[in-house]
Design an enzyme around this catalytic site. Structure first.
Site, PDB file in Angstrom:
ATOM      1  N   ARG A 127      78.018  18.878  57.660  1.00  0.00           N
ATOM      2  CA  ARG A 127      76.701  18.645  57.856  1.00  0.00           C
ATOM      3  C   ARG A 127      77.434  17.523  58.673  1.00  0.00           C
ATOM      4  O   ARG A 127      76.599  17.397  59.439  1.00  0.00           O
ATOM      5  CB  ARG A 127      76.686  18.440  56.033  1.00  0.00           C
ATOM      6  CG  ARG A 127      75.850  19.563  55.755  1.00  0.00           C
ATOM      7  CD  ARG A 127      75.434  19.681  54.266  1.00  0.00           C
ATOM      8  NE  ARG A 127      75.006  18.419  53.690  1.00  0.00           N
ATOM      9  CZ  ARG A 127      74.757  18.263  52.612  1.00  0.00           C
ATOM     10  NH1 ARG A 127      75.931  18.098  51.921  1.00  0.00           N
ATOM     11  NH2 ARG A 127      73.829  16.860  52.097  1.00  0.00           N
TER      12      ARG A 127
ATOM     13  N   ARG B 248      65.945  15.595  63.393  1.00  0.00           N
ATOM     14  CA  ARG B 248      67.027  15.449  63.204  1.00  0.00           C
ATOM     15  C   ARG B 248      67.712  16.567  64.178  1.00  0.00           C
ATOM     16  O   ARG B 248      68.794  16.319  64.368  1.00  0.00           O
ATOM     17  CB  ARG B 248      67.668  16.941  62.167  1.00  0.00           C
ATOM     18  CG  ARG B 248      67.719  16.545  60.999  1.00  0.00           C
ATOM     19  CD  ARG B 248      68.001  17.407  59.629  1.00  0.00           C
ATOM     20  NE  ARG B 248      68.962  18.116  59.015  1.00  0.00           N
ATOM     21  CZ  ARG B 248      68.804  17.161  57.267  1.00  0.00           C
ATOM     22  NH1 ARG B 248      67.629  17.256  57.455  1.00  0.00           N
ATOM     23  NH2 ARG B 248      70.044  17.169  56.457  1.00  0.00           N
TER      24      ARG B 248
ATOM     25  N   ARG C  80      77.187  14.565  43.501  1.00  0.00           N
ATOM     26  CA  ARG C  80      75.372  14.278  43.198  1.00  0.00           C
ATOM     27  C   ARG C  80      75.412  15.537  42.293  1.00  0.00           C
ATOM     28  O   ARG C  80      75.548  16.370  42.072  1.00  0.00           O
ATOM     29  CB  ARG C  80      74.579  14.424  44.273  1.00  0.00           C
ATOM     30  CG  ARG C  80      73.578  15.374  44.254  1.00  0.00           C
ATOM     31  CD  ARG C  80      72.551  14.435  45.805  1.00  0.00           C
ATOM     32  NE  ARG C  80      73.290  15.674  47.319  1.00  0.00           N
ATOM     33  CZ  ARG C  80      72.981  15.656  47.737  1.00  0.00           C
ATOM     34  NH1 ARG C  80      71.802  14.970  48.180  1.00  0.00           N
ATOM     35  NH2 ARG C  80      72.921  16.541  48.884  1.00  0.00           N
TER      36      ARG C  80
ATOM     37  N   LYS D 161      68.861   9.191  51.372  1.00  0.00           N
ATOM     38  CA  LYS D 161      67.741   9.118  52.061  1.00  0.00           C
ATOM     39  C   LYS D 161      66.239   9.722  50.706  1.00  0.00           C
ATOM     40  O   LYS D 161      64.857   8.776  50.062  1.00  0.00           O
ATOM     41  CB  LYS D 161      67.285  10.177  52.695  1.00  0.00           C
ATOM     42  CG  LYS D 161      68.348   9.382  54.305  1.00  0.00           C
ATOM     43  CD  LYS D 161      68.231  10.819  55.521  1.00  0.00           C
ATOM     44  CE  LYS D 161      68.656  12.182  55.301  1.00  0.00           C
ATOM     45  NZ  LYS D 161      70.483  11.881  54.615  1.00  0.00           N
TER      46      LYS D 161
ATOM     47  N   ARG E 105      74.143  20.804  43.930  1.00  0.00           N
ATOM     48  CA  ARG E 105      73.610  21.595  45.592  1.00  0.00           C
ATOM     49  C   ARG E 105      74.577  22.926  46.301  1.00  0.00           C
ATOM     50  O   ARG E 105      75.908  22.346  46.312  1.00  0.00           O
ATOM     51  CB  ARG E 105      73.347  20.889  46.250  1.00  0.00           C
ATOM     52  CG  ARG E 105      72.080  20.501  45.647  1.00  0.00           C
ATOM     53  CD  ARG E 105      71.190  19.858  47.428  1.00  0.00           C
ATOM     54  NE  ARG E 105      71.665  19.919  48.662  1.00  0.00           N
ATOM     55  CZ  ARG E 105      70.564  18.550  49.238  1.00  0.00           C
ATOM     56  NH1 ARG E 105      70.327  17.481  49.129  1.00  0.00           N
ATOM     57  NH2 ARG E 105      70.987  18.451  50.481  1.00  0.00           N
TER      58      ARG E 105
END
Ligand code: AP5
Length: 220
Positions: free
Chosen positions: A167, A89, A123, A14, A156
């Site tokens: 998540r 969400r 990431r 996203k 992160r």
């Protein structure tokens, strides 16, 4: 005018696609995840309150996230539209958004859990400008240094394997049902991203042609 959402599980891309689309379409990219992380980094009272939710991969309470989002949407750069990333969400967030705006488009990014795991565990994020990289698929020119601003790249806190799993569970339970909400409204379009190495530009081009189609069909 284009008010759109990039929707999908954690790690669907996203943020990667929204930042590029924002430049192409000339409308702001608004990520509630980025807003949450900025608030935490600034050590505001609110930031301290929401730190634990974000680091454990849990959703920040609806009233707080809505307040933060409304503040951002009231800025003048949103007058010609926006790309939302990470919001809504929950059904109640979607209903609150319905009260404020009519959305033109929701892009549902379809990605398997296997790819999500590979992407998120590799990431890297720039601590200074927030640019997104990947140790496997989108490497910076120089290791641990941002191509755009020279900032330091780091992982992160919520990209640890157990937090990614949490998540994904929350996405399935609380966020995925929104696909039906937006399908019923007639604004949802699917994009499939099953190839780990597909260049972001190909996905952005596909989304761009959907945007053009929706604009032409509705004279936006
Ligand atoms: P948030 O930051 O929104 O996290 P998320 O939804 O889990 O999404 P991610 O940012 O992890 O993934 P992404 O889809 O943007 O993927 P990316 O582009 O980085 O939210 C964080 C936290 O904030 C939440 O857990 C919650 O606590 C709170 N929060 C936020 N919004 C909230 C809300 N509305 N309500 C309540 N709480 C909220 O891509 C992933 C990786 O893949 C990157 O490394 C990227 O480089 C790579 N990649 C992606 N696509 C490609 C490609 N085509 N080719 C090569 N590499 C690619």
């Amino acid at each position: 005018m284009m008010r759109m959402i990039l929707f999908g599980p954690p790690g669907a891309g996203k943020g990667t696609y929204a930042s590029r689309l924002s430049t192409v379409l000339g409308i702001p990219h608004i990520s509630t995840g980025d807003i949450v992380r900025e608030e935490i980094k600034a050590h505001t009272q609110l930031g301290e309150k929401i730190r634990a939710y974000s680091e454990k991969g849990e959703l920040v309470p609806d009233d707080i996230i809505l307040e933060l989002l409304k503040r951002r949407l009231n800025k003048p750069d949103c007058e010609e539209g926006f790309i939302l990333d990470g919001f809504p969400r929950t059904i109640s967030q979607a209903e609150a958004l319905d009260q404020i705006f009519n959305l033109n488009l929701v892009i549902n990014l379809n990605v398997s859990d296997k790819i999500v795991m590979q992407r998120l565990s590799n990431r890297l994020i720039c601590d200074t400008c927030g640019a997104i990289y990947n140790k496997l698929t989108l490497k910076p020119r120089e290791e641990s240094v941002c191509d755009k601003c020279g900032g330091r790249l780091s992982q992160r806190k919520d990209d640890a394997p157990d937090v990614i799993q949490e998540r994904l569970d929350i996405y399935r339970r609380r966020t995925k049902p929104l696909i039906i909400h937006y399908t019923n409204k007639g604004v949802l379009r699917n994009v499939f991203c099953e190839d780990l190495m597909i260049p972001p530009e190909s996905v952005v081009d596909e989304i761009r042609s959907i945007v053009d189609h929706v604009r032409n069909a509705t004279c936006l």
